[in-house]
Design a protein around this motif. Structure first.
Motif, mmCIF file in Angstrom:
data_model
loop_
_atom_site.group_PDB
_atom_site.id
_atom_site.type_symbol
_atom_site.label_atom_id
_atom_site.label_comp_id
_atom_site.label_asym_id
_atom_site.label_seq_id
_atom_site.Cartn_x
_atom_site.Cartn_y
_atom_site.Cartn_z
ATOM 1 N N GLN A 315 -24.128 18.606 -74.679
ATOM 2 C CA GLN A 315 -23.636 19.148 -73.418
ATOM 3 C C GLN A 315 -23.645 18.092 -72.314
ATOM 4 O OE1 GLN A 315 -25.918 22.429 -71.797
ATOM 5 N NE2 GLN A 315 -24.087 23.334 -70.865
ATOM 6 N N ALA A 316 -24.673 17.250 -72.321
ATOM 7 C CA ALA A 316 -24.805 16.238 -71.273
ATOM 8 C C ALA A 316 -23.861 15.060 -71.483
ATOM 9 C CB ALA A 316 -26.248 15.740 -71.206
ATOM 10 N N SER A 317 -23.679 14.665 -72.749
ATOM 11 C CA SER A 317 -22.922 13.445 -73.031
ATOM 12 C C SER A 317 -21.505 13.688 -73.534
ATOM 13 C CB SER A 317 -23.666 12.603 -74.072
ATOM 14 O OG SER A 317 -23.667 13.276 -75.329
ATOM 15 N N GLY A 318 -21.268 14.894 -74.079
ATOM 16 C CA GLY A 318 -19.981 15.162 -74.709
ATOM 17 C C GLY A 318 -19.891 14.631 -76.121
ATOM 18 N N ASN A 319 -20.973 13.998 -76.594
ATOM 19 C CA ASN A 319 -20.998 13.411 -77.935
ATOM 20 C C ASN A 319 -21.797 14.311 -78.862
ATOM 21 O OD1 ASN A 319 -22.049 11.702 -80.182
ATOM 22 N ND2 ASN A 319 -20.862 10.117 -79.149
ATOM 23 N N SER A 320 -21.264 14.576 -80.057
ATOM 24 C CA SER A 320 -21.909 15.513 -80.985
ATOM 25 C C SER A 320 -22.720 14.830 -82.077
ATOM 26 C CB SER A 320 -20.850 16.412 -81.629
ATOM 27 O OG SER A 320 -19.928 15.633 -82.387
ATOM 28 N N ASP A 321 -22.953 13.515 -81.976
ATOM 29 C CA ASP A 321 -23.641 12.794 -83.056
ATOM 30 C C ASP A 321 -25.050 13.313 -83.313
ATOM 31 O OD1 ASP A 321 -21.438 11.240 -83.456
ATOM 32 O OD2 ASP A 321 -22.216 9.454 -82.439
ATOM 33 N N ALA A 322 -25.731 13.815 -82.292
ATOM 34 C CA ALA A 322 -27.101 14.292 -82.480
ATOM 35 C C ALA A 322 -27.164 15.441 -83.476
ATOM 36 C CB ALA A 322 -27.698 14.721 -81.135
ATOM 37 N N HIS A 323 -26.081 16.166 -83.646
ATOM 38 C CA HIS A 323 -26.056 17.291 -84.590
ATOM 39 C C HIS A 323 -26.167 16.830 -86.044
ATOM 40 C CE1 HIS A 323 -25.212 20.625 -81.834
ATOM 41 N NE2 HIS A 323 -24.409 19.813 -81.171
ATOM 42 N N GLN A 324 -25.946 15.535 -86.290
ATOM 43 C CA GLN A 324 -26.090 15.046 -87.659
ATOM 44 C C GLN A 324 -27.514 15.214 -88.172
ATOM 45 O OE1 GLN A 324 -24.538 11.108 -88.240
ATOM 46 N NE2 GLN A 324 -22.543 11.584 -87.329
ATOM 47 N N GLN A 325 -28.469 15.358 -87.250
ATOM 48 C CA GLN A 325 -29.871 15.517 -87.650
ATOM 49 C C GLN A 325 -30.102 16.812 -88.435
ATOM 50 O OE1 GLN A 325 -32.343 13.159 -87.239
ATOM 51 N NE2 GLN A 325 -30.560 11.922 -86.664
ATOM 52 N N TRP A 326 -29.277 17.820 -88.207
ATOM 53 C CA TRP A 326 -29.389 19.040 -89.014
ATOM 54 C C TRP A 326 -28.206 19.214 -89.957
ATOM 55 C CZ3 TRP A 326 -25.622 22.808 -88.636
ATOM 56 C CH2 TRP A 326 -24.788 22.787 -87.497
ATOM 57 N N LEU A 327 -27.051 18.640 -89.589
ATOM 58 C CA LEU A 327 -25.863 18.789 -90.425
ATOM 59 C C LEU A 327 -25.989 18.010 -91.732
ATOM 60 C CD1 LEU A 327 -23.057 20.016 -90.691
ATOM 61 C CD2 LEU A 327 -22.144 18.082 -89.377
ATOM 62 N N VAL A 328 -26.560 16.800 -91.671
ATOM 63 C CA VAL A 328 -26.711 15.988 -92.882
ATOM 64 C C VAL A 328 -27.604 16.684 -93.907
ATOM 65 C CG1 VAL A 328 -27.682 13.842 -93.807
ATOM 66 C CG2 VAL A 328 -26.149 13.766 -91.824
ATOM 67 N N PRO A 329 -28.827 17.117 -93.529
ATOM 68 C CA PRO A 329 -29.634 17.828 -94.534
ATOM 69 C C PRO A 329 -29.041 19.161 -94.972
ATOM 70 C CG PRO A 329 -30.733 17.824 -92.385
ATOM 71 C CD PRO A 329 -29.587 16.867 -92.291
ATOM 72 N N LEU A 330 -28.261 19.806 -94.090
ATOM 73 C CA LEU A 330 -27.604 21.060 -94.486
ATOM 74 C C LEU A 330 -26.636 20.793 -95.633
ATOM 75 C CD1 LEU A 330 -27.180 24.097 -93.876
ATOM 76 C CD2 LEU A 330 -25.312 23.408 -92.347
ATOM 77 N N LEU A 331 -25.901 19.699 -95.546
ATOM 78 C CA LEU A 331 -24.986 19.341 -96.630
ATOM 79 C C LEU A 331 -25.758 18.902 -97.870
ATOM 80 C CD1 LEU A 331 -22.250 17.293 -94.701
ATOM 81 C CD2 LEU A 331 -22.037 19.604 -95.621
ATOM 82 N N GLN A 332 -26.747 18.041 -97.671
ATOM 83 C CA GLN A 332 -27.455 17.442 -98.810
ATOM 84 C C GLN A 332 -28.298 18.455 -99.577
ATOM 85 O OE1 GLN A 332 -29.567 14.292 -96.779
ATOM 86 N NE2 GLN A 332 -27.998 12.773 -97.280
#
Length: 372
Positions: A315-332
């Motif tokens: 929300q602050a930066s407009g960048n969604s990269d921080a979501h990889q912290q849960w998205l990567v293990p969700l996929l793996q």
């Protein structure tokens, strides 16, 4: 073009759907909500309570009494109001047609009233029931045609590839749902009947364009709240399968773009920045919550904490990269193992595997060699 008909009944159902002929559905709103057609607008002769009263009268006292009650209920200013709505729609869509449930009393009465007002408007012979029967027959026929199924792990671009092929049938697009726990879109899903009708019309049009086989995504029977027709689903389970094997990083980038960046924009465009962000937040939390039991409580709690951490950063930066912290293990740990297990049971049906571009080239060559 479908020209103005001199006769007042039209039973060319194929042409109605191929040309998206505008339809005036004069059934009650509750009937329309349960199932209608993509080109139909609901301008009822009787509202829900009026229809119920007439139905009771019909059962207790017969048709003549029911018709008389209908005339009493729809009279005076109310009749003029509904007449005006029909006349406006006739003027707006002069190539349209009227229907009720069976093409019987209600559509005949509306047609008669319009004729008395100087407007001759065609009526669909057999009404909703005949149109629906035609589309169900279309689905049965189309489900018997050859198919090839596109599979692959989450984020491999299956839907994107389907949309790029002339013979592709976008089941998820027709259902307004992407098929996973995060699959809902901002568009409301149609009723089951409407979903089937839209799918039948889509296949009818593709068939008219020369498609004699289908390319479909490897789906479960249920897409959100819509069920695939059983004959179609059974055919899909017996058809050859091609698999997109894109690298993990490519899939992750696709998912981040589609489910995070594009969904945030869509919510904010639809609801405004503040409410849109709140609904986007709820959408992501709901997606995780829906699979909490399959994830296990500990992993679900970990991913939820990472999601809560990532949201304010985005929300602050407009960048969604921080979501990889849960998205990567969700996929793996969830989506990839689940799909590998499902794919192992279909291994004997696999006729090609490759990167996205390779699968696309194979399918285009396959279609050409198959006479399409």
């Amino acid at each position: 073009m479908l020209t103005r008909q001199t006769q007042l009944e039209v039973d060319d159902y194929r042409r109605i759907f191929l040309q998206d002929v505008p339809l005036i559905d004069v059934r009650a709103p509750i009937e329309f909500q349960q199932g209608a057609f993509p080109s139909a607008i609901n301008l009822p002769l009787l509202n829900n309570s009026e229809r119920q009263a007439v139905g009771i009268c019909y059962k207790q006292h017969g048709q003549q009494a029911a018709v008389a009650l209908g005339h009493r209920l729809v009279n005076g200013s109310l009749r003029e109001q509904r007449m005006q709505a029909w006349i406006v729609q006739c003027a707006r869509q002069p190539q349209g047609m009227i229907y009720c449930f069976r093409g019987g009393l209600r559509s005949q009465l509306v047609q008669q009233w319009l004729r008395e007002a100087g407007e001759d408007y065609p009526r669909v012979c057999g009404g909703y029931k005949a149109l629906r029967s035609f589309l169900l027959g279309t689905l049965e026929f189309c489900a018997a045609l050859p198919m090839i199924i596109v599979g692959g792990n989450t984020g491999c671009g299956k839907t994107l590839l389907i949309k790029e092929l002339a013979a592709g049938i976008d089941l998820e697009g027709t259902a307004n749902h992407r098929g996973s726990s995060f699959g809902r879109t901002l568009l409301k899903q149609h009723s089951q009947i409407d979903f089937e009708n839209r799918l039948a019309v889509l296949m009818l049009k593709k068939q008219q364009e020369g498609c004699h086989r289908w390319v479909l995504e490897d789906e479960s029977r249920i897409i959100g709240s819509n069920n695939l027709p059983l004959t179609l689903f059974n055919g899909m389970q017996q058809s050859p399968l091609v698999v997109i094997d894109d690298p993990f990083e490519v899939r992750l980038a696709r998912l981040q773009t589609e489910y995070l960046d594009q969904m945030r924009v869509a919510f904010e465009q639809a609801y405004g920045e503040l409410e849109g962000w709140q609904k986007y937040d709820e959408y992501l939390h709901h997606g995780l919550f829906a699979i909490r039991r399959r994830l296990g409580l500990e992993r679900f709690q970990q991913m939820t904490q990472r999601l809560k951490w990532a949201l304010p950063l985005q929300q602050a930066s407009g960048n969604s990269d921080a979501h990889q912290q849960w998205l990567v293990p969700l996929l793996q740990h969830y989506y990839d193992p689940m799909y590998r297990y499902q794919l192992e049971k279909k291994a004997q049906r696999i006729i090609f595997r490759g990167y996205y571009a390779e699968v696309k080239e194979f399918l285009m060559t396959y279609s050409q060699n198959s006479g399409e």
